[in-house]
Design a protein around this motif. Structure first.
Motif, short mmCIF file in Angstrom:
data_model
loop_
_atom_site.label_atom_id
_atom_site.label_comp_id
_atom_site.label_asym_id
_atom_site.label_seq_id
_atom_site.Cartn_x
_atom_site.Cartn_y
_atom_site.Cartn_z
N SER A 280 34.94 32.65 42.57
CA SER A 280 33.82 33.59 42.52
C SER A 280 34.31 35.01 42.31
O SER A 280 33.71 35.77 41.55
CB SER A 280 32.97 33.48 43.79
N ARG A 281 35.40 35.39 42.94
CA ARG A 281 35.96 36.73 42.73
C ARG A 281 36.48 36.89 41.31
O ARG A 281 36.33 37.93 40.69
CB ARG A 281 37.08 37.02 43.74
N SER A 282 37.13 35.87 40.80
CA SER A 282 37.67 35.94 39.43
C SER A 282 36.55 36.01 38.41
O SER A 282 36.67 36.73 37.41
CB SER A 282 38.55 34.71 39.16
N ARG B 181 42.40 39.91 38.03
CA ARG B 181 43.19 40.75 38.95
C ARG B 181 42.60 40.72 40.36
O ARG B 181 43.35 40.64 41.34
CB ARG B 181 43.26 42.18 38.42
N ALA B 182 41.30 40.78 40.46
CA ALA B 182 40.64 40.69 41.77
C ALA B 182 40.91 39.32 42.40
O ALA B 182 41.15 39.21 43.61
CB ALA B 182 39.14 40.91 41.63
N ASP C 150 34.74 45.14 44.69
CA ASP C 150 35.38 45.62 45.91
C ASP C 150 36.76 46.17 45.58
O ASP C 150 37.37 45.79 44.58
CB ASP C 150 35.51 44.50 46.93
N SER C 151 37.30 47.04 46.46
CA SER C 151 38.64 47.60 46.29
C SER C 151 39.69 46.51 46.51
O SER C 151 39.40 45.46 47.10
CB SER C 151 38.87 48.73 47.30
N ARG C 152 40.91 46.79 46.07
CA ARG C 152 41.99 45.81 46.25
C ARG C 152 42.27 45.53 47.71
O ARG C 152 42.50 44.39 48.09
CB ARG C 152 43.26 46.30 45.54
N MET D 53 39.49 40.37 52.59
CA MET D 53 38.47 39.33 52.49
C MET D 53 39.11 37.97 52.23
O MET D 53 38.67 36.95 52.79
CB MET D 53 37.46 39.67 51.40
N GLY D 54 40.15 37.91 51.40
CA GLY D 54 40.86 36.66 51.18
C GLY D 54 41.49 36.15 52.46
O GLY D 54 41.38 34.97 52.80
#
Length: 189
Positions: A6-8, A14-15, A84-86, A92-93
């Protein structure tokens, strides 16, 4: 995986990779907790070895049912997420992995399947197997992160493939769960 995909899909590869870093740190925490705890518990309570194997089989069967039931979700269904920021992605991960009881149960169910108490130091076996699991997970999840966007675009434009992917995933989870359930009564060697 769903979080990473979902993030990708939502923020790019990169996220997804930053989120994967947090997830891997969570696996290191689980590996340490699982191996220290399991080594002691298996020596003190031998029947628990079988119970953990049965719990692992039940969990895989639950995942198969959740995927295959009417209205079940495919791994690659697109979901909208805010950017979201790195540092937030990493946190979150990590938190997603640490607070997900499914990840904890899966980790505890995976290692005991391959630990042989009669082969020597159970904790060392667990750390070696955990290191292999983390390495494989990192490689597989990296490929998933890199491929998620392209696969999501492909599946979004072809709904039949989305259904096929869901059925294949659910069937494989169910098959592994049944195999573990059949093998679970075997005592620890």
């Amino acid at each position: 995986m769903i979080y990473l995909v979902s993030r990708s899909i939502g923020q790019g590869w990169r996220a997804g990779m930053v989120s994967l870093g947090g997830t891997l740190v969570g696996f290191l925490v689980y590996m340490t907790m699982a191996n220290v705890g399991l080594a002691a518990v298996f020596l003190l309570v031998p029947w628990l070895y079988t119970a953990v194997k049965i719990a692992g089989a039940a969990y895989l069967l639950y995942l198969a049912w959740k995927t295959l039931k009417p209205g079940g979700l495919s791994l690659f269904e697109a979901r909208s997420l805010p950017a979201d920021s790195r540092s937030k992605l990493f946190r979150m991960g990590l938190v997603t992995n640490l607070l997900n009881p499914k990840a904890a149960i899966m980790y505890l169910a995976l290692i005991p399947q391959f630990v042989t108490p009669s082969a020597g130091n159970v904790m060392l076996q667990g750390f070696i197997l955990g290191g292999v699991q983390i390495t494989v997970s990192m490689l597989v999840n990296t490929l998933i992160v890199l491929a998620a966007g392209a696969i999501a675009v492909f599946l979004r434009s072809r709904p039949t493939w989305l259904v096929v992917q869901r059925w294949i995933t659910g069937t494989l989870l169910g098959a592994v769960g049944v195999k573990l359930a059949i093998d679970a009564p075997a005592p620890a060697a």
